[in-house]
Design an enzyme around this catalytic site. Structure first.
Site, mmCIF file in Angstrom:
data_model
loop_
_atom_site.group_PDB
_atom_site.id
_atom_site.type_symbol
_atom_site.label_atom_id
_atom_site.label_comp_id
_atom_site.label_asym_id
_atom_site.label_seq_id
_atom_site.Cartn_x
_atom_site.Cartn_y
_atom_site.Cartn_z
ATOM 1 N N GLN A 33 -0.762 18.706 15.780
ATOM 2 C CA GLN A 33 -1.024 18.212 17.486
ATOM 3 C C GLN A 33 -2.389 18.576 17.976
ATOM 4 O O GLN A 33 -3.056 19.218 17.336
ATOM 5 C CB GLN A 33 -0.092 19.339 18.202
ATOM 6 N N ALA A 48 6.219 23.583 16.056
ATOM 7 C CA ALA A 48 5.773 24.729 15.658
ATOM 8 C C ALA A 48 4.236 24.898 15.629
ATOM 9 O O ALA A 48 3.557 25.647 14.826
ATOM 10 C CB ALA A 48 6.099 24.679 14.045
ATOM 11 N N ARG A 87 2.882 36.917 21.471
ATOM 12 C CA ARG A 87 3.393 38.320 21.821
ATOM 13 C C ARG A 87 4.024 38.913 20.391
ATOM 14 O O ARG A 87 4.304 40.183 20.518
ATOM 15 C CB ARG A 87 4.482 37.780 22.693
HETATM 16 C C1 UD1 Z 1 10.297 25.972 26.459
HETATM 17 C C2 UD1 Z 1 10.826 24.878 27.489
HETATM 18 C C3 UD1 Z 1 11.814 25.627 28.350
HETATM 19 C C4 UD1 Z 1 12.975 26.382 27.563
HETATM 20 C C5 UD1 Z 1 12.162 27.186 26.382
HETATM 21 C C6 UD1 Z 1 13.328 27.767 25.366
HETATM 22 C C7 UD1 Z 1 9.180 23.370 27.932
HETATM 23 C C8 UD1 Z 1 8.106 22.949 28.925
HETATM 24 N N1 UD1 Z 1 9.933 24.574 28.337
HETATM 25 O O1 UD1 Z 1 9.563 26.954 27.419
HETATM 26 O O2 UD1 Z 1 12.412 24.946 29.186
HETATM 27 O O3 UD1 Z 1 13.933 27.056 28.143
HETATM 28 O O4 UD1 Z 1 11.253 26.493 25.550
HETATM 29 O O5 UD1 Z 1 12.826 28.460 24.564
HETATM 30 O O6 UD1 Z 1 9.322 22.564 27.104
HETATM 31 N N2 UD1 Z 1 4.991 24.121 21.080
HETATM 32 C C9 UD1 Z 1 4.387 23.255 20.367
HETATM 33 N N3 UD1 Z 1 3.163 22.558 21.015
HETATM 34 C C10 UD1 Z 1 2.809 23.107 22.312
HETATM 35 C C11 UD1 Z 1 3.828 24.172 23.057
HETATM 36 C C12 UD1 Z 1 4.769 24.594 22.361
HETATM 37 O O7 UD1 Z 1 4.778 22.831 19.279
HETATM 38 O O8 UD1 Z 1 1.858 22.630 22.865
HETATM 39 C C13 UD1 Z 1 6.260 24.734 20.391
HETATM 40 C C14 UD1 Z 1 6.165 26.255 20.116
HETATM 41 O O9 UD1 Z 1 5.588 26.540 18.897
HETATM 42 C C15 UD1 Z 1 7.467 26.770 20.204
HETATM 43 C C16 UD1 Z 1 8.253 25.692 21.129
HETATM 44 O O10 UD1 Z 1 7.382 24.393 21.228
HETATM 45 O O11 UD1 Z 1 8.335 26.638 19.025
HETATM 46 C C17 UD1 Z 1 8.422 26.342 22.432
HETATM 47 O O12 UD1 Z 1 7.215 26.642 23.058
HETATM 48 P P1 UD1 Z 1 7.145 27.583 24.097
HETATM 49 O O13 UD1 Z 1 5.686 27.748 24.533
HETATM 50 O O14 UD1 Z 1 7.671 28.773 23.428
HETATM 51 O O15 UD1 Z 1 8.034 27.182 25.503
HETATM 52 P P2 UD1 Z 1 8.387 27.823 26.366
HETATM 53 O O16 UD1 Z 1 7.442 28.093 27.502
HETATM 54 O O17 UD1 Z 1 9.234 29.060 25.989
HETATM 55 CA CA CA Z 2 9.617 30.317 23.632
#
Ligand code: UD1
Ligand code: CA
Length: 520
Positions: free
Chosen positions: A90, A24, A30
């Site tokens: 994080q 989270a 967006r």
């Molecule tokens: C990620 C996946 C992708 C998958 C998609 C599904 C990876 C590299 N990619 O992509 O394969 O299809 O989710 O929705 O994992 N988050 C953190 N810390 C971070 C980055 C993200 O806690 O540094 C959390 C975000 O808050 C979110 C989730 O991880 O709840 C997914 O992050 P998001 O940036 O939406 O990932 P996607 O690029 O969509």
């Molecule tokens: Ca996502």
């Protein structure tokens, strides 16, 4: 707790995982909102609230949530919903892999068994779905089991890579994918079950050498496989369960689907819902069999509706308890209790602290606040009742106001039982009316009324004969008055011609008979 706290962890076994990590930390840009994405609600609960509930349902030894964006706001929200959850911060290293890595560090190196990873923005995911994932993962002794879904439009998602024999070999992100890989329609939901030690080992080898310069959690699959672990996928047929909300269009779509599922559950449990398109029910609401919900009804918070009650049309209730057989029509209510067989509305506004007894009535254009109305007591029309206690079987006349505010403080009015109060009464609080008392119309009650007394405010009525003809000559009113006063023209033959010839003359009436409004 902060990331520096290391939780004492026992090995997960007996079906419940050692840990669930909910990611989270992301910004959710967006949404274009000052509110962090995961705090936006669906069905009365924030998205992260749904994620926490689904995760907690697995009964893990530890539930950890990785946060970063709007850290304090998100952390306090999580703490409020689930005080046992471990908040992990994080650092500045980006990526889902890093988010899981800091959580694993916080959980401590002795952690073993199954670790489930899910997201804070996937609100329709259920505990049952996660249980299925954990069951398959543990039965197959996998290093990683990823939940996948096959979509018509897979754009934006990571794609599942499989060998010719179908075994999962890895995940490629859209931004790193070749043209051929982008044609794959099986997507990574981002929800996984991991073996803790395989996860730890793989995470230490995840690089940031990719299109986004992030530590990808998805790289763990290939790395775990290289290390000799079994990697598998479980395909989820219900795409809604793995769908995240990235913008407000998706938020609305997920909200509507969540509501559709909630309504279906209640209809199957014996609730009549006349118009599913305009009925919205939070997941926290409780309904009995044979409740009827008419169009335009919204039930929110901890609202409960008991058997045979009819709510709606056009009614919004938030934290309201509706008793057996009550009717609540075109009403807006919050933090209120409506007794059995009571009748509310149409057009009532129940504010917090309203308590209506069994068989009572809060009728048309009536506003109540902090008002305890006894069994069978009625406030049928056009009134404001604030800061009041009303006994049993009493009637408050139409157009009455409980004058509770002196400009500085609020004061209380106490009305007894079997009281009959006239219409257009003002109760200037603090004031009390005894049992069985009556009052006349337009009484301003500034002094306590003893039990059994009739209270009246004597303000003599003056009739100024001929005033209209004298002061509004030629008007329609004056002509009507003249016609009515023409000799021999009255129905009962009484000559009421204006003896004052346009002059003003006083007369007064002595009104001592109370006029109740209808209290049936
Ligand atoms: C990620 C996946 C992708 C998958 C998609 C599904 C990876 C590299 N990619 O992509 O394969 O299809 O989710 O929705 O994992 N988050 C953190 N810390 C971070 C980055 C993200 O806690 O540094 C959390 C975000 O808050 C979110 C989730 O991880 O709840 C997914 O992050 P998001 O940036 O939406 O990932 P996607 O690029 O969509
Ligand atoms: Ca996502």
């Amino acid at each position: 707790m902060s990331s520096s706290d290391t939780a004492a962890v026992t090995t997960g076994g007996t079906g419940s995982p050692a840990a669930v990590i909910v990611l989270a930390a992301g910004a959710g840009t967006r949404m274009k909102s000052r509110t962090p994405k995961i705090l936006h609600p669906i069905g009365g609960l924030s998205m992260v609230g749904h994620a926490l509930a689904a995760a907690r349902g697995l009964d893990p030894d530890v539930l950890a949530v990785t946060v970063r964006h709007e850290r304090d706001l998100v952390a306090s929200h999580i703490h409020q919903l689930d005080p046992q959850a471990l908040i992990v911060d994080q650092d500045e290293i980006p990526g889902t892999g890093r988010a899981v890595e800091v959580a694993m560090d916080a959980l401590g190196h002795s952690l073993s068994g199954t670790v489930v990873v899910s997201y804070g923005d996937v609100p329709l995911l259920t505990t049952e779905r996660l249980q299925e994932l954990v069951r398959a993962h543990e039965q197959e002794s996998n290093a990683v089991t990823v939940l996948t879904s096959v979509l018509d439009d897979a754009s934006g998602y990571g794609r599942i890579l499989r060998a010719d024999d179908g075994t999962v070999t890895g995940i490629v992100e859209q931004k790193d994918a070749s043209e051929a890989q982008r044609a794959i329609r099986e997507i990574n939901s981002g929800i996984y079950a991991f073996d803790a030690s395989s996860l730890r080992a793989a995470l230490s080898r995840v690089s940031m050498d990719n299109a986004q310069g992030e530590k990808y959690l998805t790289d763990v699959l290939g790395l775990a496989r290289d290390a000799g672990g079994r990697v598998a996928a479980q395909v989820c047929d219900d795409r809604w369960q793995v769908e995240g909300a990235n913008d407000r269009v998706q938020l609305a779509a997920l909200g509507a689907e969540h509501n559709r599922r909630t309504l279906e559950r209640w209809m199957r449990a014996g609730v009549t819902i006349v118009d599913t398109a305009s009925t919205w029910i939070d997941s926290t609401v409780t309904l009995d069999e044979d409740v009827t919900l008419l169009p335009g009804t919204g039930l929110h918070g901890q609202t409960t509706v008991a058997r045979d009650a009819v709510v709606g049309p056009d009614t919004t209730l938030d934290d309201v308890d509706v008793g057996t057989g009550a009717t609540v029509t075109r009403t807006h209510g919050s933090s209120a209790v409506i007794g059995a067989s009571a009748d509310v509305g149409p057009f009532a506004y129940l504010r917090p602290g309203t308590k209506l007894g069994a068989d009572g009535k809060i009728g048309t254009f009536v506003e109540t606040k902090n008002a305890d109305v006894g069994t069978g007591s009625k406030i049928p029309h056009l009134s404001y009742v604030g800061d009041a206690t009303i006994g049993d079987h009493s009637n408050i006349g139409a157009a009455s106001v409980f004058v509770n505010y002196d400009g500085v403080a609020k004061h209380h009015t106490t009305i007894g039982s079997h009281v009959r109060m006239g219409s257009d009464n003002m109760y200037v609080a603090p004031v009390a009316v005894g049992d069985g008392a009556y009052s006349g119309a337009s009484t301003t009650i500034r002094k306590d009324v003893p039990a059994g007394a009739l209270a009246i405010t004597v303000a003599p009525q003056r009739n100024m004969d001929g005033w209209v003809q004298a002061n509004r000559p030629g008007s329609a009113a004056a002509q009507a008055a003249e016609a009515a006063q023409a000799p021999g023209d009255t129905a009962d033959g009484t000559d009421t011609a204006n003896s004052a010839g346009g002059g003003l003359q006083d007369s007064s009436t002595d009104e001592t008979t109370p006029r109740e409004s209808d209290h049936s």
